[in-house]
Design a protein around this motif. Sequence first.
Motif, short mmCIF file in Angstrom:
data_model
loop_
_atom_site.label_atom_id
_atom_site.label_comp_id
_atom_site.label_asym_id
_atom_site.label_seq_id
_atom_site.Cartn_x
_atom_site.Cartn_y
_atom_site.Cartn_z
N CYS A 114 40.69 39.36 -6.06
CA CYS A 114 39.82 39.90 -5.02
C CYS A 114 40.40 39.48 -3.67
O CYS A 114 40.73 38.31 -3.49
CB CYS A 114 38.41 39.32 -5.21
SG CYS A 114 37.27 39.78 -3.90
N HIS B 75 39.99 34.62 -5.85
CA HIS B 75 39.65 35.16 -4.53
C HIS B 75 40.65 34.64 -3.50
O HIS B 75 40.86 33.44 -3.36
CB HIS B 75 38.22 34.73 -4.14
CG HIS B 75 37.80 35.23 -2.80
ND1 HIS B 75 37.57 36.57 -2.55
CD2 HIS B 75 37.59 34.59 -1.62
CE1 HIS B 75 37.23 36.73 -1.28
NE2 HIS B 75 37.23 35.54 -0.70
N THR C 21 39.54 29.88 -5.85
CA THR C 21 40.15 30.31 -4.60
C THR C 21 41.06 29.21 -4.07
O THR C 21 41.05 28.09 -4.60
CB THR C 21 39.06 30.64 -3.56
OG1 THR C 21 39.64 31.29 -2.43
CG2 THR C 21 38.35 29.37 -3.05
N ALA D 262 32.34 27.97 -9.50
CA ALA D 262 33.34 28.29 -8.49
C ALA D 262 34.21 27.08 -8.20
O ALA D 262 33.72 25.95 -8.17
CB ALA D 262 32.63 28.73 -7.20
N LEU E 187 31.06 39.62 -5.56
CA LEU E 187 31.60 38.95 -6.76
C LEU E 187 30.46 38.54 -7.69
O LEU E 187 30.56 38.69 -8.92
CB LEU E 187 32.45 37.74 -6.36
CG LEU E 187 33.83 38.10 -5.81
CD1 LEU E 187 34.48 36.89 -5.14
CD2 LEU E 187 34.74 38.64 -6.92
N LYS F 75 37.72 34.05 -14.12
CA LYS F 75 37.55 35.51 -14.22
C LYS F 75 38.12 36.22 -12.99
O LYS F 75 38.60 37.34 -13.08
CB LYS F 75 36.07 35.85 -14.39
CG LYS F 75 35.53 35.32 -15.70
CD LYS F 75 34.06 35.64 -15.88
CE LYS F 75 33.55 34.98 -17.15
NZ LYS F 75 32.31 34.24 -16.94
N TYR F 76 37.99 35.57 -11.84
CA TYR F 76 38.50 36.16 -10.60
C TYR F 76 39.25 35.10 -9.79
O TYR F 76 38.86 33.93 -9.79
CB TYR F 76 37.36 36.66 -9.70
CG TYR F 76 36.63 37.86 -10.23
CD1 TYR F 76 37.07 39.15 -9.94
CD2 TYR F 76 35.47 37.72 -11.00
CE1 TYR F 76 36.40 40.27 -10.41
CE2 TYR F 76 34.79 38.83 -11.48
CZ TYR F 76 35.26 40.10 -11.18
OH TYR F 76 34.60 41.20 -11.64
N ASP G 52 34.19 30.81 -13.02
CA ASP G 52 34.02 32.26 -12.82
C ASP G 52 35.01 32.75 -11.74
O ASP G 52 35.68 33.76 -11.92
CB ASP G 52 32.59 32.56 -12.37
CG ASP G 52 31.59 32.30 -13.48
OD1 ASP G 52 31.87 32.70 -14.63
OD2 ASP G 52 30.54 31.70 -13.22
N VAL G 53 35.02 32.03 -10.63
CA VAL G 53 35.91 32.42 -9.52
C VAL G 53 36.61 31.17 -8.98
O VAL G 53 35.97 30.13 -8.79
CB VAL G 53 35.11 33.07 -8.37
CG1 VAL G 53 36.05 33.59 -7.28
CG2 VAL G 53 34.22 34.20 -8.86
#
Length: 312
Positions: free
Chosen positions: A161, A130, A5, A49, A264, A127-128, A2-3
């Motif tokens: 983000c 960060h 970083t 994540a 988020l 999806k994102y 999903d996210v």
Amino acid sequence: MDVVTMGESMVLFASKSQGLLRYANDFSARVAGAESNVMIGLSRLGHKAGWISRIGNDELGQKVRSFIQGEGVDISQVKIDETFPTGIFLKEALSSERSRVYYYRSHSAASNMTEEDIAEDYIANAKYLHITGITPALSDNCYKAVRHAISIAKKHKVKVCFDPNLRKNLWNEERARQVLLEIAGLSDIFLPGIDEAEFMFGVSDPKLIGEKAFQLGVGLSIIKIGAEGAYYFTKEDKGLVKGSPVQQVVDPVGAGDGFAAGVLSGLLDGLSPKDSVERGNAIGAMVTLVPGDVEGLPDRNLLDSYFNKQED
Ligand code: CKP
Ligand code: MG
């Protein structure tokens, strides 16, 4: 995922007594790092994540890795750097309200990250992405790696983000302002604290900050004003979401990361920007109630009971 970083996580040695660090004899050892804190917050809420980083080939690197992995975060993109050590930092408690941190992170394993550490697929399938302003401050190659990750995200329409997380002891102000503005201009979601936004834009009125962020091309800007809550601005909607009441702040560090995880998580669950900010406020507040950056991050049950209690 999903996210995903990228960033540095370190071992934080916090003095157990109050006063100058030179007199401190006992320390607690915890894992800390803004980016992994956000991923841990998301993982606790059931989101997928992932964290891209480097750790040293040392005991503290193993501590960092197993802690973050133990929290359910994907660490498949974490490399062991054979040359440089895992970073650490020390926390000095001057009083119950005032503390200072001392970083020992220059030439750390994570500051040695490069563009080659970023696998295109890993970001393309999320999806994102960060990003925080700490990672580009670590070194020039980290800055380039961040830019590379963002360009992959743009290419594959992955939303970016950005939390500026200004750390003045990591870089000079002029360079910090330039890079933070540059990354904000590449972001879909922008999460500055009011002081950080003032540093970047030179204005302190949240409405003006919201306008400046729009001019840069940001879709959703959220300006945090601490315990009082946060302003949000989108093309269609704007407003202030009042902060969640906190009885007694025990440790404010990590609140911003909890806030980012909440926003988020809300967006991933299909909540409106306003309701996502409300979730961010709630989680930020919960983090401050206990010592440590991630210990106060809620799972679904705790989050639900927090909101049910508010309604009573
Ligand atoms: O803005 P926050 O208080 O949420 O960030 C805290 C983190 O990464 C903390 O974990 C520390 O390791 C850091 O910020 C940092 O590098 O300063
Ligand atoms: Mg912050």
